[in-house]
Each structure stands twice: as C-alpha cells, then as structure tokens.
Design a protein around this motif. Sequence first.
Motif, PDB file in Angstrom:
ATOM      1  N   PRO A  20      -6.137  -8.086  -3.940  1.00  0.00           N
ATOM      2  CA  PRO A  20      -5.527  -7.580  -2.696  1.00  0.00           C
ATOM      3  C   PRO A  20      -4.146  -6.984  -2.949  1.00  0.00           C
ATOM      4  CG  PRO A  20      -6.289  -9.851  -2.446  1.00  0.00           C
ATOM      5  CD  PRO A  20      -6.364  -9.516  -3.900  1.00  0.00           C
ATOM      6  N   ARG A  21      -3.790  -6.003  -2.113  1.00  0.00           N
ATOM      7  CA  ARG A  21      -2.462  -5.374  -2.169  1.00  0.00           C
ATOM      8  C   ARG A  21      -1.766  -5.568  -0.828  1.00  0.00           C
ATOM      9  NH1 ARG A  21      -3.973   0.620  -4.089  1.00  0.00           N
ATOM     10  NH2 ARG A  21      -4.314   0.650  -1.862  1.00  0.00           N
ATOM     11  N   PRO A  22      -0.442  -5.514  -0.802  1.00  0.00           N
ATOM     12  CA  PRO A  22       0.256  -5.645   0.475  1.00  0.00           C
ATOM     13  C   PRO A  22      -0.251  -4.659   1.534  1.00  0.00           C
ATOM     14  CG  PRO A  22       1.820  -5.841  -1.305  1.00  0.00           C
ATOM     15  CD  PRO A  22       0.493  -5.444  -1.927  1.00  0.00           C
ATOM     16  N   PHE A  25      -2.692  -5.694   4.215  1.00  0.00           N
ATOM     17  CA  PHE A  25      -2.265  -6.649   5.240  1.00  0.00           C
ATOM     18  C   PHE A  25      -1.112  -6.111   6.082  1.00  0.00           C
ATOM     19  CE2 PHE A  25      -3.852  -8.754   1.441  1.00  0.00           C
ATOM     20  CZ  PHE A  25      -4.959  -9.413   1.969  1.00  0.00           C
ATOM     21  N   ARG A  26      -1.044  -4.806   6.201  1.00  0.00           N
ATOM     22  CA  ARG A  26       0.031  -4.157   6.950  1.00  0.00           C
ATOM     23  C   ARG A  26      -0.334  -3.999   8.417  1.00  0.00           C
ATOM     24  NH1 ARG A  26       4.016  -1.557   4.190  1.00  0.00           N
ATOM     25  NH2 ARG A  26       4.246   0.013   5.777  1.00  0.00           N
ATOM     26  N   LEU A  27       0.698  -3.977   9.247  1.00  0.00           N
ATOM     27  CA  LEU A  27       0.527  -3.639  10.660  1.00  0.00           C
ATOM     28  C   LEU A  27       0.892  -2.181  10.849  1.00  0.00           C
ATOM     29  CD1 LEU A  27       2.181  -6.589  12.631  1.00  0.00           C
ATOM     30  CD2 LEU A  27      -0.199  -6.305  11.934  1.00  0.00           C
ATOM     31  N   ARG A  28       0.144  -1.518  11.709  1.00  0.00           N
ATOM     32  CA  ARG A  28       0.506  -0.158  12.089  1.00  0.00           C
ATOM     33  C   ARG A  28       1.491  -0.233  13.248  1.00  0.00           C
ATOM     34  NH1 ARG A  28      -5.667   1.449  11.769  1.00  0.00           N
ATOM     35  NH2 ARG A  28      -5.635  -0.318  13.124  1.00  0.00           N
ATOM     36  N   LYS A  29       2.218   0.845  13.420  1.00  0.00           N
ATOM     37  CA  LYS A  29       3.192   0.926  14.507  1.00  0.00           C
ATOM     38  C   LYS A  29       2.490   0.590  15.831  1.00  0.00           C
ATOM     39  CE  LYS A  29       6.726   3.942  16.336  1.00  0.00           C
ATOM     40  NZ  LYS A  29       7.426   5.205  16.206  1.00  0.00           N
ATOM     41  N   GLY A  30       3.102  -0.300  16.580  1.00  0.00           N
ATOM     42  CA  GLY A  30       2.560  -0.693  17.875  1.00  0.00           C
ATOM     43  C   GLY A  30       1.633  -1.901  17.841  1.00  0.00           C
ATOM     44  N   SER A  68      -2.485 -22.278   6.128  1.00  0.00           N
ATOM     45  CA  SER A  68      -1.190 -22.920   5.854  1.00  0.00           C
ATOM     46  C   SER A  68      -0.124 -21.884   5.499  1.00  0.00           C
ATOM     47  CB  SER A  68      -1.322 -23.948   4.734  1.00  0.00           C
ATOM     48  OG  SER A  68      -1.779 -23.333   3.543  1.00  0.00           O
ATOM     49  N   LEU A  69      -0.500 -20.842   4.766  1.00  0.00           N
ATOM     50  CA  LEU A  69       0.456 -19.790   4.411  1.00  0.00           C
ATOM     51  C   LEU A  69       0.957 -19.070   5.667  1.00  0.00           C
ATOM     52  CD1 LEU A  69       1.853 -17.857   2.298  1.00  0.00           C
ATOM     53  CD2 LEU A  69      -0.143 -16.401   2.656  1.00  0.00           C
ATOM     54  N   ARG A 124       3.579 -11.367   0.803  1.00  0.00           N
ATOM     55  CA  ARG A 124       3.289 -12.793   0.599  1.00  0.00           C
ATOM     56  C   ARG A 124       1.814 -13.090   0.839  1.00  0.00           C
ATOM     57  NH1 ARG A 124       7.423 -16.471   1.964  1.00  0.00           N
ATOM     58  NH2 ARG A 124       5.956 -18.042   1.221  1.00  0.00           N
ATOM     59  N   ILE A 125       1.231 -12.451   1.853  1.00  0.00           N
ATOM     60  CA  ILE A 125      -0.196 -12.655   2.105  1.00  0.00           C
ATOM     61  C   ILE A 125      -1.009 -12.095   0.942  1.00  0.00           C
ATOM     62  CG2 ILE A 125      -2.150 -12.076   3.598  1.00  0.00           C
ATOM     63  CD1 ILE A 125      -0.186 -12.084   5.967  1.00  0.00           C
ATOM     64  N   ALA A 126      -0.642 -10.916   0.465  1.00  0.00           N
ATOM     65  CA  ALA A 126      -1.370 -10.300  -0.653  1.00  0.00           C
ATOM     66  C   ALA A 126      -1.334 -11.192  -1.889  1.00  0.00           C
ATOM     67  CB  ALA A 126      -0.791  -8.925  -0.964  1.00  0.00           C
ATOM     68  N   GLN A 127      -0.212 -11.836  -2.135  1.00  0.00           N
ATOM     69  CA  GLN A 127      -0.110 -12.731  -3.296  1.00  0.00           C
ATOM     70  C   GLN A 127      -1.026 -13.937  -3.169  1.00  0.00           C
ATOM     71  OE1 GLN A 127       4.148 -13.612  -3.352  1.00  0.00           O
ATOM     72  NE2 GLN A 127       4.238 -12.769  -5.411  1.00  0.00           N
ATOM     73  N   ALA A 128      -1.182 -14.453  -1.970  1.00  0.00           N
ATOM     74  CA  ALA A 128      -1.945 -15.692  -1.770  1.00  0.00           C
ATOM     75  C   ALA A 128      -3.426 -15.452  -1.484  1.00  0.00           C
ATOM     76  CB  ALA A 128      -1.332 -16.486  -0.616  1.00  0.00           C
ATOM     77  N   ALA A 129      -3.776 -14.258  -1.044  1.00  0.00           N
ATOM     78  CA  ALA A 129      -5.165 -13.982  -0.671  1.00  0.00           C
ATOM     79  C   ALA A 129      -6.052 -13.873  -1.908  1.00  0.00           C
ATOM     80  CB  ALA A 129      -5.233 -12.671   0.121  1.00  0.00           C
TER      81      ALA A 129
END
Length: 133
Positions: A20-22, A25-30, A68-69, A124-129
């Motif tokens: 996985p890459r960051p 797990f990104r949010l789009r604007k809005g 937990s993360l 952080r999510i990408a590292q743990a996923a």
Amino acid sequence: MANPNVDEQVLRVIVNRASPRPADFRLRKGENGLSLFLGSMVPTTRIIDAVQAAGKKGELTVAVIPVSLLYDLGLTIVATPGGTADREVNAIHVEARFPFLSRLILRLKGRTVHDEFNERVSPRIAQAATILG
C-alpha cells in the motif's frame, strides 16, 4: 456496528500493487472520512466486485487496517451509507473521520480536513496496512 473493537480490522479497496501507498488512503477535497468496510462480515471478493461496479477502476484488492491504529490516530469510525448497488456491502460501510472537536480545531487553525488527513494520517495507515491474500 459503527464502533468496532480495538482488536478488529477494517478493509479498504485499493488498486492491487505489492504494498500500500499513502495515496491509497487519501481524502479528496470535500470528503469527511476514509471509506472503509467492516472486516469479515462479507466476502472480500463481493466487496471488491461491488466497489468496482460502482466505478473504481483498475485491478483491485483489499488492504487490511487495524482498528487500533485508527483510534491511535485520533479517528472515529462512523457508519455511513455505502455507494454500491449491493445492500450487504453498503450495510458494512464505514468512514474513519476526525471527531467533531478535532475538525473544529483544524478549521480554527485554517487547515482543511483533507490536508490534515493526507499529510498526517494517510502515510501512517499505508505503513500499517497489509494487502489481503
């Protein structure tokens, strides 16, 4: 079931790659939260098929994220309507969001939710996923 236990996992449908890459797990604007599914309640192939039918492109897989993360990152898990044509898949759809007070503080600091999430939380999510299968 909007508040999974700390020892549970949630799933994120992402493009299939070695790790996985960051950006996965990104949010789009809005957007207020990261779209996820409660783990082990519906077969993952069914979740992937439903998300693909709803328009997500590419060869898809599922990333597993420890609840937990998400809690450690200060996020809450909120049940939200899913956007697929599959009722069972929609029933297990949740979002990981900053709580109201955190969003208010961000706004007072002149920060957007998606900028804070993408800069601080997504890596952080990408590292743990982990990729399922």
